[in-house]
Enzyme design. Sequence first.
Site, PDB file in Angstrom:
ATOM      1  N   LYS A  13      31.883  41.305  38.801  1.00 26.08           N
ATOM      2  CA  LYS A  13      31.027  40.108  38.715  1.00 26.08           C
ATOM      3  C   LYS A  13      31.287  39.182  39.907  1.00 26.08           C
ATOM      4  CE  LYS A  13      32.781  38.866  34.731  1.00 26.08           C
ATOM      5  NZ  LYS A  13      33.793  39.932  34.562  1.00 26.08           N
ATOM      6  N   ARG A  88      31.008  33.189  27.609  1.00 21.52           N
ATOM      7  CA  ARG A  88      31.882  34.279  27.200  1.00 21.52           C
ATOM      8  C   ARG A  88      32.030  34.368  25.692  1.00 21.52           C
ATOM      9  NH1 ARG A  88      35.198  34.988  31.947  1.00 21.52           N
ATOM     10  NH2 ARG A  88      37.003  36.286  31.584  1.00 21.52           N
ATOM     11  N   ARG A 127      43.753  44.583  42.586  1.00 17.19           N
ATOM     12  CA  ARG A 127      42.968  43.475  43.146  1.00 17.19           C
ATOM     13  C   ARG A 127      43.839  42.495  43.933  1.00 17.19           C
ATOM     14  NH1 ARG A 127      39.124  40.030  39.399  1.00 17.19           N
ATOM     15  NH2 ARG A 127      40.959  39.889  38.086  1.00 17.19           N
ATOM     16  N   ARG A 160      46.594  38.162  41.071  1.00 22.76           N
ATOM     17  CA  ARG A 160      46.475  37.242  39.942  1.00 22.76           C
ATOM     18  C   ARG A 160      47.514  37.585  38.880  1.00 22.76           C
ATOM     19  NH1 ARG A 160      40.146  36.838  38.532  1.00 22.76           N
ATOM     20  NH2 ARG A 160      41.023  36.955  36.431  1.00 22.76           N
ATOM     21  N   ARG A 171      42.801  41.444  27.847  1.00 19.58           N
ATOM     22  CA  ARG A 171      41.506  40.872  28.276  1.00 19.58           C
ATOM     23  C   ARG A 171      40.355  41.805  27.915  1.00 19.58           C
ATOM     24  NH1 ARG A 171      42.842  40.169  34.289  1.00 19.58           N
ATOM     25  NH2 ARG A 171      40.642  39.647  34.519  1.00 19.58           N
TER      26      ARG A 171
HETATM   27  P1  AP5 Z   1      35.934  41.497  40.597  1.00 21.65           P
HETATM   28  O1  AP5 Z   1      34.662  41.264  41.312  1.00 21.65           O
HETATM   29  O2  AP5 Z   1      37.078  40.545  40.857  1.00 21.65           O
HETATM   30  O3  AP5 Z   1      35.665  41.672  39.034  1.00 21.65           O
HETATM   31  P2  AP5 Z   1      35.252  40.593  37.936  1.00 21.65           P
HETATM   32  O4  AP5 Z   1      34.229  41.225  37.074  1.00 21.65           O
HETATM   33  O5  AP5 Z   1      34.882  39.278  38.579  1.00 21.65           O
HETATM   34  O6  AP5 Z   1      36.614  40.521  37.146  1.00 21.65           O
HETATM   35  P3  AP5 Z   1      37.504  39.295  36.673  1.00 21.65           P
HETATM   36  O7  AP5 Z   1      38.836  39.855  36.286  1.00 21.65           O
HETATM   37  O8  AP5 Z   1      37.534  38.162  37.665  1.00 21.65           O
HETATM   38  O9  AP5 Z   1      36.742  38.854  35.440  1.00 21.65           O
HETATM   39  P4  AP5 Z   1      37.267  38.140  34.280  1.00 21.65           P
HETATM   40  O10 AP5 Z   1      35.984  37.836  33.634  1.00 21.65           O
HETATM   41  O11 AP5 Z   1      38.277  38.742  33.423  1.00 21.65           O
HETATM   42  O12 AP5 Z   1      38.144  36.923  34.931  1.00 21.65           O
HETATM   43  P5  AP5 Z   1      37.825  35.383  35.127  1.00 21.65           P
HETATM   44  O13 AP5 Z   1      38.387  34.973  36.412  1.00 21.65           O
HETATM   45  O14 AP5 Z   1      36.410  35.077  34.808  1.00 21.65           O
HETATM   46  O15 AP5 Z   1      36.405  42.995  40.927  1.00 21.65           O
HETATM   47  C1  AP5 Z   1      37.648  43.487  40.435  1.00 21.65           C
HETATM   48  C2  AP5 Z   1      38.303  44.374  41.495  1.00 21.65           C
HETATM   49  O16 AP5 Z   1      37.476  45.532  41.707  1.00 21.65           O
HETATM   50  C3  AP5 Z   1      38.449  43.700  42.876  1.00 21.65           C
HETATM   51  O17 AP5 Z   1      39.661  44.108  43.442  1.00 21.65           O
HETATM   52  C4  AP5 Z   1      37.255  44.265  43.689  1.00 21.65           C
HETATM   53  O18 AP5 Z   1      37.553  44.330  45.057  1.00 21.65           O
HETATM   54  C5  AP5 Z   1      37.103  45.664  43.086  1.00 21.65           C
HETATM   55  N1  AP5 Z   1      35.706  46.121  43.091  1.00 21.65           N
HETATM   56  C6  AP5 Z   1      34.588  45.377  42.877  1.00 21.65           C
HETATM   57  N2  AP5 Z   1      33.483  46.151  42.942  1.00 21.65           N
HETATM   58  C7  AP5 Z   1      33.923  47.426  43.194  1.00 21.65           C
HETATM   59  C8  AP5 Z   1      33.272  48.677  43.374  1.00 21.65           C
HETATM   60  N3  AP5 Z   1      31.936  48.789  43.314  1.00 21.65           N
HETATM   61  N4  AP5 Z   1      34.024  49.769  43.584  1.00 21.65           N
HETATM   62  C9  AP5 Z   1      35.391  49.675  43.651  1.00 21.65           C
HETATM   63  N5  AP5 Z   1      36.071  48.506  43.503  1.00 21.65           N
HETATM   64  C10 AP5 Z   1      35.345  47.401  43.272  1.00 21.65           C
HETATM   65  O19 AP5 Z   1      38.684  34.756  33.924  1.00 21.65           O
HETATM   66  C11 AP5 Z   1      40.085  34.681  33.946  1.00 21.65           C
HETATM   67  C12 AP5 Z   1      40.582  33.919  32.716  1.00 21.65           C
HETATM   68  O20 AP5 Z   1      40.059  32.573  32.729  1.00 21.65           O
HETATM   69  C13 AP5 Z   1      40.138  34.485  31.361  1.00 21.65           C
HETATM   70  O21 AP5 Z   1      40.986  35.530  30.915  1.00 21.65           O
HETATM   71  C14 AP5 Z   1      40.209  33.234  30.482  1.00 21.65           C
HETATM   72  O22 AP5 Z   1      41.543  32.927  30.120  1.00 21.65           O
HETATM   73  C15 AP5 Z   1      39.711  32.136  31.407  1.00 21.65           C
HETATM   74  N6  AP5 Z   1      38.252  31.962  31.343  1.00 21.65           N
HETATM   75  C16 AP5 Z   1      37.359  32.147  32.368  1.00 21.65           C
HETATM   76  N7  AP5 Z   1      36.126  31.898  31.960  1.00 21.65           N
HETATM   77  C17 AP5 Z   1      36.196  31.560  30.651  1.00 21.65           C
HETATM   78  C18 AP5 Z   1      35.223  31.214  29.669  1.00 21.65           C
HETATM   79  N8  AP5 Z   1      33.912  31.169  29.946  1.00 21.65           N
HETATM   80  N9  AP5 Z   1      35.664  30.944  28.403  1.00 21.65           N
HETATM   81  C19 AP5 Z   1      36.966  30.959  28.092  1.00 21.65           C
HETATM   82  N10 AP5 Z   1      37.942  31.291  28.970  1.00 21.65           N
HETATM   83  C20 AP5 Z   1      37.562  31.585  30.250  1.00 21.65           C
END
Ligand code: AP5
Length: 214
Positions: A13, A88, A127, A160, A171
């Site tokens: 994402k 979410r 990552r 991270r 997660r």
């Molecule tokens: P990446 O693009 O970083 O993936 P992502 O889907 O953004 O994954 P996240 O881990 O950031 O999502 P998340 O939703 O768990 O975390 P968030 O920060 O929102 O890609 C991942 C890896 O794959 C990278 O290394 C990339 O280079 C690689 N990659 C990408 N595309 C590729 C491809 N095509 N082929 C190969 N490799 C590829 O949330 C973190 C925490 O914050 C949560 O756990 C929670 O505690 C809190 N939080 C955030 N939002 C909320 C909310 N709305 N409500 C409550 N708590 C929240």
Amino acid sequence: MNLILLGPPGAGKGTQAVRIAERKNLLHLSSGDILREERKAKTELGLQAQDYMDRGALVPDDLILAMMMSHIEKAGAYAGFLLDGFPRTVAQAEGLDDLLKSKKTPLEHVVKIDVPRDALLDRLTGRLYCPKCGRTYHTKFSPPKEPGVCDNSGEPLIRRADDTVEVVSERLEIYERQTAPVVDHYERQGLVRTVSGVGNINQISERIIEACRE
Ligand code: AP5
């Protein structure tokens, strides 16, 4: 264009959101990045969120809704917004529906990115993340030009704290339990398009853009 990218942790994402927001002049709002900024600045919200984030649990809905609403207000200067990591839970989605209704701003697209579970684990545990500009890399799949340094900001890259195997597993479970119902919420509104998140990063961007034309 107002767009939400949905999908499990590691689906890509954040990777896609940065590219698509640039191409379409959208305000990119990543709830995870905003929370990490709040933590870095040691704000009250950042301090409240840190324990949840480190455990892989969701931060409470009321905190997230207040935070995201204030950011969405700034989308007027852009061609729309792109939400990544929010909503979410169904309560967050309902809160967003209410806000958009009151502003007469329609949500136009919800794109769900599908990636098999094994690949998610590989992606997250390899990552690298830029604490300054939020850009993500991968040691194998998407390495920076200079090892350990962000191509965009020149800052040292970090891992991270929530990308360990144990926290990633938690997660992924939370995604299935609390976030998968958000897909159903938007299915009922006829907004969801699903794209495969497997393959080359540029190809996946094209799939998302194409899905938004339908
Ligand atoms: P990446 O693009 O970083 O993936 P992502 O889907 O953004 O994954 P996240 O881990 O950031 O999502 P998340 O939703 O768990 O975390 P968030 O920060 O929102 O890609 C991942 C890896 O794959 C990278 O290394 C990339 O280079 C690689 N990659 C990408 N595309 C590729 C491809 N095509 N082929 C190969 N490799 C590829 O949330 C973190 C925490 O914050 C949560 O756990 C929670 O505690 C809190 N939080 C955030 N939002 C909320 C909310 N709305 N409500 C409550 N708590 C929240």
